[in-house]
Design an enzyme around this catalytic site. Structure first.
Site, PDB file in Angstrom:
ATOM      1  N   ASP A 239       0.851  -1.191   0.000  1.00 50.35           N
ATOM      2  CA  ASP A 239       0.000   0.000   0.000  1.00 50.35           C
ATOM      3  C   ASP A 239       0.891   1.247   0.000  1.00 50.35           C
ATOM      4  O   ASP A 239       1.881   1.318   0.732  1.00 50.35           O
ATOM      5  CB  ASP A 239      -0.893  -0.034   1.251  1.00 50.35           C
ATOM      6  CG  ASP A 239      -1.954   1.043   1.218  1.00 50.35           C
ATOM      7  OD1 ASP A 239      -3.090   0.733   0.808  1.00 50.35           O
ATOM      8  OD2 ASP A 239      -1.642   2.198   1.595  1.00 50.35           O
ATOM      9  N   ILE A 240       0.558   2.205  -0.843  1.00 51.29           N
ATOM     10  CA  ILE A 240       1.339   3.440  -0.908  1.00 51.29           C
ATOM     11  C   ILE A 240       1.067   4.259   0.358  1.00 51.29           C
ATOM     12  O   ILE A 240      -0.100   4.480   0.712  1.00 51.29           O
ATOM     13  CB  ILE A 240       0.976   4.268  -2.154  1.00 51.29           C
ATOM     14  CG1 ILE A 240       1.264   3.454  -3.421  1.00 51.29           C
ATOM     15  CG2 ILE A 240       1.748   5.579  -2.174  1.00 51.29           C
ATOM     16  CD1 ILE A 240       0.862   4.146  -4.704  1.00 51.29           C
TER      17      ILE A 240
ATOM     18  N   ASN B  69      -2.855  12.986  -2.996  1.00 52.94           N
ATOM     19  CA  ASN B  69      -4.031  13.441  -3.747  1.00 52.94           C
ATOM     20  C   ASN B  69      -4.495  14.809  -3.272  1.00 52.94           C
ATOM     21  O   ASN B  69      -4.794  15.691  -4.083  1.00 52.94           O
ATOM     22  CB  ASN B  69      -5.179  12.428  -3.580  1.00 52.94           C
ATOM     23  CG  ASN B  69      -5.151  11.369  -4.681  1.00 52.94           C
ATOM     24  OD1 ASN B  69      -4.604  11.601  -5.762  1.00 52.94           O
ATOM     25  ND2 ASN B  69      -5.723  10.209  -4.398  1.00 52.94           N
TER      26      ASN B  69
ATOM     27  N   ASP C  69      -2.738  10.017  -9.855  1.00 51.15           N
ATOM     28  CA  ASP C  69      -2.761   8.982 -10.902  1.00 51.15           C
ATOM     29  C   ASP C  69      -1.362   8.745 -11.466  1.00 51.15           C
ATOM     30  O   ASP C  69      -0.959   7.605 -11.732  1.00 51.15           O
ATOM     31  CB  ASP C  69      -3.699   9.404 -12.041  1.00 51.15           C
ATOM     32  CG  ASP C  69      -5.167   9.292 -11.627  1.00 51.15           C
ATOM     33  OD1 ASP C  69      -5.425   8.752 -10.529  1.00 51.15           O
ATOM     34  OD2 ASP C  69      -6.032   9.745 -12.395  1.00 51.15           O
TER      35      ASP C  69
ATOM     36  N   GLU D 275      -5.006   2.355  -3.762  1.00 52.37           N
ATOM     37  CA  GLU D 275      -3.541   2.478  -3.802  1.00 52.37           C
ATOM     38  C   GLU D 275      -2.898   1.204  -3.255  1.00 52.37           C
ATOM     39  O   GLU D 275      -1.812   1.207  -2.725  1.00 52.37           O
ATOM     40  CB  GLU D 275      -3.089   3.719  -3.013  1.00 52.37           C
ATOM     41  CG  GLU D 275      -3.245   3.642  -1.500  1.00 52.37           C
ATOM     42  CD  GLU D 275      -4.598   4.177  -1.001  1.00 52.37           C
ATOM     43  OE1 GLU D 275      -5.569   4.176  -1.780  1.00 52.37           O
ATOM     44  OE2 GLU D 275      -4.669   4.566   0.176  1.00 52.37           O
TER      45      GLU D 275
END
Lengths: 322, 119
Positions: free
Chosen positions: A178-179, A186, A195, A221
């Site tokens: 997971d980022i 964002n 994106d 993500e």
């Protein structure tokens, strides 16, 4: 250039047909009997259109058509039956056997040209439909933003690998990644930049895994990766390589460099391990390890957590903190 | 003389004005038709209906390229006899066919003189 197979035992006919088709922009392949014709049509790069003489040594035109039609090749072969027979019954036999069209010998050039062109229209249409089908197949199984396997497809892959290891007993590793603080990226830079970050992370992950590993976009993500043949030790090494390939260099975006990191949770089964975990259990285990990686400071790899009960609850109540 | 057997302009149409192709076809015909005619004659002599059907059919296809209706008709007659296994008039028909083919040959040789002098 369109390849057209010409099968006729009369060499003059072949010569004339072949020369005319070449003049009209087709690539003519010529054989003189039905057996050779069928062999040509079975080749991988076979001509998609065939002009077959009815009466030939070996297999006649009708037999070739029947063999082609019953074999169920992937792409359609458009077949023009060439005949000097002109009784109605014969033509019906030809069309019923699977010919698409027929032409009486001696043929009129304009008529031949028009009929070949009609066949080409059908084949063009087929090619367009196959294109659409392939695109649909791709979009049904791939994530449109990243081009990775989508959630459904990567879970299918995992199920396939689990079924395989049930038979072979080979090790299997799964990584849930997971980022870190993706929401903040964002919020700070906008979704377009978000994106772009997802695409760059995708590019790096895809480059860092082996050809037969699978990378999927599991959620917003979140990435699910499958490593066939990797038990806990090798999986940890691979996961550390993945973590590093994201953290080592910032991501270049239109709004400047952004430092991105990845938290990773692992789940694995060793060689011959009997109580083979199911898909759900693999996912849950990796997810829980991922949760721990977050809690323990992010940008880190967390191996499988042994005691799982309490962790599951904690995770549920802290999802927003990611 | 030539026009009696072959429609020259029709033939040129058929090869789309390609005289080189025309010459190749004529050469092929002159080289091969003798063999096919012989097969027809042999089939008649041996009263082999199936072989007559096959050989006459093939000859008809070859002759058809040169658009010579009478010759096609002569080959078709023998082909039909072969298919129906009725060889009663086959000897007579094959003599007629031989004559037609000979006439066609002569016309093609003349045509060759006209278009294919270079080679």
């Amino acid at each position: 250039m369109y390849k057209v197979l010409i099968a006729d035992d009369d060499r003059l006919s072949c010569k004339l047909l072949g020369s005319l088709l070449t003049k009209w922009g087709y690539e003519a392949e010529i054989v003189h009997d039905g057996v050779a014709a069928l062999a040509k049509l079975k080749q991988p790069d076979a001509p998609q259109m065939a002009i077959l003489d009815w009466m030939m040594p070996g297999l006649d035109g009708i037999q070739v058509i029947q063999a082609v039609r019953s074999s169920g090749y992937e792409t359609y072969t458009y077949i023009l039956l060439l005949t000097s027979k002109d009784q109605k019954g014969d033509l019906l036999d030809g069309l019923n056997a699977g010919a698409d069209d027929y032409l009486k010998k001696p043929f009129d050039n304009d008529e031949l040209r028009a009929r070949v062109r009609a066949g080409k229209r059908i084949l063009d249409l087929q090619a367009a439909l196959i294109d659409v089908r392939d695109n649909l197949q791709f979009s049904a199984s791939h994530d449109s933003l990243t081009g990775l396997w989508n959630r459904g497809a990567i879970l299918d892959k995992l199920n396939q690998e689990l079924a395989r290891r049930k038979r072979t007993g080979d090790p299997l590793g799964v990584v849930m990644a997971d980022i870190d603080h993706f929401k903040k990226i964002n919020d700070t830079y906008g979704h377009l930049i978000g994106d772009a970050v997802l695409r760059e992370v995708t590019r790096r992950l895809s480059a860092a895994v082996r050809l037969y590993d699978a990378v999927g976009r599991y959620g917003g993500e979140e990435f699910l990766m499958i490593f066939p043949g990797c038990g806990a030790a090798r999986l940890a090494t691979s996961a550390e390589r993945l973590r590093h390939c994201i953290a080592e260099d910032p991501v270049e975006t239109d709004k400047g460099q952004i430092q991105v990191t990845l938290s990773l949770g692992l789940a694995s089964a060793e060689q011959g391990e009997k109580n083979s975990q199911g898909c759900d259990s693999f996912i849950r285990t990796a997810d829980e390890a991922l949760y721990l990686a977050k809690v323990n400071g992010r940008n880190r790899v967390e191996p499988t957590v042994m005691a799982v009960e309490a962790v599951g609850q904690r995770r549920d109540s802290s999802l927003g903190a990611r | 003389m030539t026009n009696a057997i072959i429609d020259e302009s029709e033939l040129l149409n058929r090869v789309e004005g390609d005289e080189e192709l025309l010459c190749e076809l004529i050469d092929m015909f002159l080289a091969e038709c003798g063999k096919t005619v012989q097969q027809v004659l042999d089939a008649v002599v041996h009263e082999d209906a199936a072989e007559l059907h096959r050989a006459a059919h093939k000859l008809k296809g070859t002759v058809g390229i040169f658009g010579s209706a009478e010759t096609i008709q002569a080959a078709l007659a023998l082909e039909t006899m072969g298919r129906e296994a009725n060889l009663a008039n086959a000897a007579e028909a094959s003599t007629h066919l031989q004559q037609r083919i000979e006439a066609l040959r002569n016309s093609l040789v003349a045509l060759r003189e006209k278009y294919c002098t270079k080679s």
